[in-house]
Design a protein around this motif. Structure first.
Motif, mmCIF file in Angstrom:
data_model
loop_
_atom_site.group_PDB
_atom_site.id
_atom_site.type_symbol
_atom_site.label_atom_id
_atom_site.label_comp_id
_atom_site.label_asym_id
_atom_site.label_seq_id
_atom_site.Cartn_x
_atom_site.Cartn_y
_atom_site.Cartn_z
ATOM 1 N N VAL A 98 43.047 50.898 28.335
ATOM 2 C CA VAL A 98 43.016 50.555 29.752
ATOM 3 C C VAL A 98 42.028 51.490 30.439
ATOM 4 O O VAL A 98 42.073 52.705 30.242
ATOM 5 C CB VAL A 98 44.409 50.719 30.397
ATOM 6 N N MET A 99 41.122 50.912 31.214
ATOM 7 C CA MET A 99 40.256 51.722 32.062
ATOM 8 C C MET A 99 40.670 51.473 33.502
ATOM 9 O O MET A 99 41.129 50.386 33.837
ATOM 10 C CB MET A 99 38.788 51.349 31.850
ATOM 11 N N THR A 100 40.488 52.461 34.358
ATOM 12 C CA THR A 100 40.879 52.300 35.754
ATOM 13 C C THR A 100 39.659 52.516 36.658
ATOM 14 O O THR A 100 38.814 53.366 36.375
ATOM 15 C CB THR A 100 41.974 53.313 36.146
ATOM 16 N N ALA A 101 39.593 51.735 37.730
ATOM 17 C CA ALA A 101 38.484 51.876 38.666
ATOM 18 C C ALA A 101 38.707 53.067 39.603
ATOM 19 O O ALA A 101 37.804 53.479 40.334
ATOM 20 C CB ALA A 101 38.328 50.593 39.473
ATOM 21 N N ILE A 102 39.935 53.588 39.598
ATOM 22 C CA ILE A 102 40.287 54.766 40.393
ATOM 23 C C ILE A 102 40.815 55.786 39.392
ATOM 24 O O ILE A 102 41.557 55.422 38.485
ATOM 25 C CB ILE A 102 41.407 54.416 41.402
ATOM 26 N N ARG A 103 40.427 57.034 39.559
ATOM 27 C CA ARG A 103 40.886 58.045 38.593
ATOM 28 C C ARG A 103 42.399 58.155 38.584
ATOM 29 O O ARG A 103 43.019 58.347 39.640
ATOM 30 C CB ARG A 103 40.321 59.415 38.967
ATOM 31 N N MET A 104 43.014 58.020 37.440
ATOM 32 C CA MET A 104 44.458 58.268 37.314
ATOM 33 C C MET A 104 44.814 58.609 35.872
ATOM 34 O O MET A 104 45.786 58.104 35.334
ATOM 35 C CB MET A 104 45.293 57.099 37.860
ATOM 36 N N GLU A 105 43.989 59.499 35.259
ATOM 37 C CA GLU A 105 44.344 59.954 33.929
ATOM 38 C C GLU A 105 45.702 60.624 34.001
ATOM 39 O O GLU A 105 45.975 61.294 35.000
ATOM 40 C CB GLU A 105 43.303 60.959 33.392
ATOM 41 N N PRO A 106 46.604 60.498 33.046
ATOM 42 C CA PRO A 106 46.378 59.898 31.732
ATOM 43 C C PRO A 106 46.799 58.420 31.629
ATOM 44 O O PRO A 106 46.863 57.905 30.524
ATOM 45 C CB PRO A 106 47.283 60.751 30.834
ATOM 46 N N GLY A 108 45.112 55.812 32.474
ATOM 47 C CA GLY A 108 43.975 55.093 31.916
ATOM 48 C C GLY A 108 42.753 55.961 32.064
ATOM 49 O O GLY A 108 42.749 56.931 32.821
ATOM 50 N N GLU A 109 41.725 55.582 31.317
ATOM 51 C CA GLU A 109 40.481 56.334 31.333
ATOM 52 C C GLU A 109 39.652 55.850 32.532
ATOM 53 O O GLU A 109 39.659 54.651 32.823
ATOM 54 C CB GLU A 109 39.796 55.958 30.028
ATOM 55 N N PHE A 110 38.956 56.731 33.200
ATOM 56 C CA PHE A 110 38.121 56.324 34.335
ATOM 57 C C PHE A 110 37.015 55.394 33.829
ATOM 58 O O PHE A 110 36.363 55.689 32.824
ATOM 59 C CB PHE A 110 37.533 57.567 35.009
ATOM 60 N N TYR A 111 36.820 54.279 34.514
ATOM 61 C CA TYR A 111 35.874 53.254 34.046
ATOM 62 C C TYR A 111 34.468 53.796 33.814
ATOM 63 O O TYR A 111 33.929 54.542 34.622
ATOM 64 C CB TYR A 111 35.806 52.105 35.072
ATOM 65 N N ASN A 112 33.910 53.389 32.698
ATOM 66 C CA ASN A 112 32.532 53.754 32.378
ATOM 67 C C ASN A 112 31.945 52.611 31.545
ATOM 68 O O ASN A 112 32.494 52.256 30.501
ATOM 69 C CB ASN A 112 32.533 55.064 31.576
ATOM 70 N N LYS A 113 30.883 52.017 32.016
ATOM 71 C CA LYS A 113 30.284 50.854 31.351
ATOM 72 C C LYS A 113 30.003 51.098 29.869
ATOM 73 O O LYS A 113 30.332 50.294 29.017
ATOM 74 C CB LYS A 113 28.974 50.474 32.064
ATOM 75 N N GLY A 133 38.257 49.012 42.721
ATOM 76 C CA GLY A 133 38.597 50.340 43.232
ATOM 77 C C GLY A 133 38.506 50.417 44.750
ATOM 78 O O GLY A 133 38.861 51.426 45.341
ATOM 79 N N SER A 134 38.024 49.345 45.378
ATOM 80 C CA SER A 134 37.849 49.344 46.842
ATOM 81 C C SER A 134 38.693 48.270 47.502
ATOM 82 O O SER A 134 38.854 47.182 46.950
ATOM 83 C CB SER A 134 36.384 49.082 47.201
ATOM 84 N N PRO A 135 39.181 48.578 48.722
ATOM 85 C CA PRO A 135 39.942 47.558 49.453
ATOM 86 C C PRO A 135 39.032 46.417 49.909
ATOM 87 O O PRO A 135 37.810 46.546 49.866
ATOM 88 C CB PRO A 135 40.504 48.330 50.642
ATOM 89 N N PHE A 137 38.476 43.773 48.513
ATOM 90 C CA PHE A 137 37.974 42.975 47.397
ATOM 91 C C PHE A 137 39.170 42.403 46.648
ATOM 92 O O PHE A 137 40.316 42.700 46.978
ATOM 93 C CB PHE A 137 37.106 43.827 46.460
ATOM 94 N N THR A 138 38.888 41.573 45.663
ATOM 95 C CA THR A 138 39.962 40.965 44.873
ATOM 96 C C THR A 138 39.672 41.227 43.400
ATOM 97 O O THR A 138 38.592 41.728 43.046
ATOM 98 C CB THR A 138 39.978 39.438 45.065
ATOM 99 N N THR A 139 40.594 40.844 42.558
ATOM 100 C CA THR A 139 40.312 40.992 41.130
ATOM 101 C C THR A 139 39.316 39.935 40.656
ATOM 102 O O THR A 139 38.737 40.101 39.590
ATOM 103 C CB THR A 139 41.600 40.939 40.292
ATOM 104 N N ASP A 140 39.129 38.866 41.444
ATOM 105 C CA ASP A 140 38.040 37.936 41.111
ATOM 106 C C ASP A 140 36.708 38.664 41.222
ATOM 107 O O ASP A 140 35.851 38.574 40.342
ATOM 108 C CB ASP A 140 38.031 36.724 42.058
ATOM 109 N N THR A 141 36.543 39.412 42.312
ATOM 110 C CA THR A 141 35.314 40.189 42.478
ATOM 111 C C THR A 141 35.246 41.270 41.408
ATOM 112 O O THR A 141 34.178 41.520 40.846
ATOM 113 C CB THR A 141 35.254 40.855 43.872
ATOM 114 N N GLY A 142 36.387 41.882 41.132
ATOM 115 C CA GLY A 142 36.453 42.894 40.070
ATOM 116 C C GLY A 142 35.967 42.313 38.753
ATOM 117 O O GLY A 142 35.205 42.947 38.018
ATOM 118 N N SER A 143 36.378 41.091 38.445
ATOM 119 C CA SER A 143 35.967 40.537 37.153
ATOM 120 C C SER A 143 34.512 40.083 37.166
ATOM 121 O O SER A 143 33.834 40.191 36.144
ATOM 122 C CB SER A 143 36.910 39.435 36.664
ATOM 123 N N SER A 144 34.007 39.630 38.309
ATOM 124 C CA SER A 144 32.564 39.320 38.378
ATOM 125 C C SER A 144 31.767 40.595 38.127
ATOM 126 O O SER A 144 30.835 40.616 37.325
ATOM 127 C CB SER A 144 32.178 38.779 39.755
#
Ligand code: UDP
Length: 235
Positions: A98-106, A108-113, A133-135, A137-144
């Motif tokens: 799992v990667m996260t768009a907002i830091r929250m180790e442990p 998930g790992e912080f997202y990195n392409k 990671g930003s308000p 927006f939606t997960t549709d935008t997240g997935s795009s």
């Protein structure tokens, strides 16, 4: 193989199955098994999962929540769903992270392409949580966004209908299904495939979207085997 790397978008709503709220374990396990099956075909898989089965910022705002805090709650909801899917994938023996768009180790790992691509190339399924990671927006935008960043060949949007129709087929029995459609037609006809921001991003960056019914077990594999069971959105 039709696609080498995919971004699979699952809605949080589908995850609640028949329950009306939360996570239906049967549906979760079906998803995990289907994902494992296609990973076994050698497809590289990134996943974005929504949070609408738990919390949506916009509906929260309607009830008096602060919009930004509500969206942050929604993003946390996607993390909960991502952890559930990660756990279910692990249980069927599918390596994943799992990667996260907002830091929250442990958690998930912080997202990195590049780390994501490296993991996918090694056969790991990568779940991208917390949307963008930003308000606002939606997960549709997240997935795009993630689909474009990881250079996916296609975004597979798993829904509970088998494609895009001229009108909502659950409400209008005369609605007919598109085999394929352009992004601009989706926008001009006001079809509720994804929100406009997400659709526009895919359009500008040439990421095709394939909408199909993910709730029928085996459909993910059918799509990847080239069966035309859904609707393709393209330029
Ligand atoms: N969200 C957000 N930014 C993002 C992604 C999601 O603020 O980049 C919030 C937003 O409040 C949204 C909620 O998370 O309502 C759940 O995501 P979404 O509604 O996309 O889930 P779905 O409808 O696909 O289940």
């Amino acid at each position: 193989m039709r696609f080498k790397r995919i971004l699979l978008k699952l809605s949080g709503e589908s995850l609640m199955g028949e329950q009306g709220y939360g996570i239906d374990v049967k549906r979760l396990n079906e998803y995990a098994q289907q994902i494992k099956d296609v990973a076994g075909m050698g497809v590289q898989i990134g996943i974005v999962i929504g949070g609408g089965n738990i919390f949506r910022g916009l509906s929260g705002a309607g009830k008096g929540f602060d919009r930004v805090k509500g969206d942050q709650m929604g993003m946390c909801a996607t993390v909960i769903n991502s952890l559930a899917l990660s756990s279910a994938l692990g249980a069927v023996g599918q390596k994943n992270r799992v990667m996260t768009a907002i830091r929250m180790e442990p958690i998930g790992e912080f997202y990195n392409k590049w780390k994501a691509i490296e993991a996918m190339e090694q056969g790991e399924v990568v779940i991208f949580s917390a949307g963008t990671g930003s308000p606002y927006f939606t997960t549709d935008t997240g997935s795009s966004l993630r689909g474009i960043e990881i250079e996916a060949d296609v975004m597979l949007k798993g829904t509970r209908v088998d494609g895009i129709y001229t009108a909502d087929p659950e409400k209008d029995p005369t609605a007919t299904k598109f085999h394929d459609i352009t992004y601009s037609e989706v926008i001009s006809r006001g079809l509720k495939v994804m929100d406009i921001t997400a659709t526009a991003m895919c359009m500008q960056n040439d990421l095709p979207i394939y909408v199909f019914n993910m709730d029928i077990v085996g459909n993910l594999q059918r799509v990847l085997s080239g069966e035309e069971i859904g609707t393709l959105v393209h330029n």
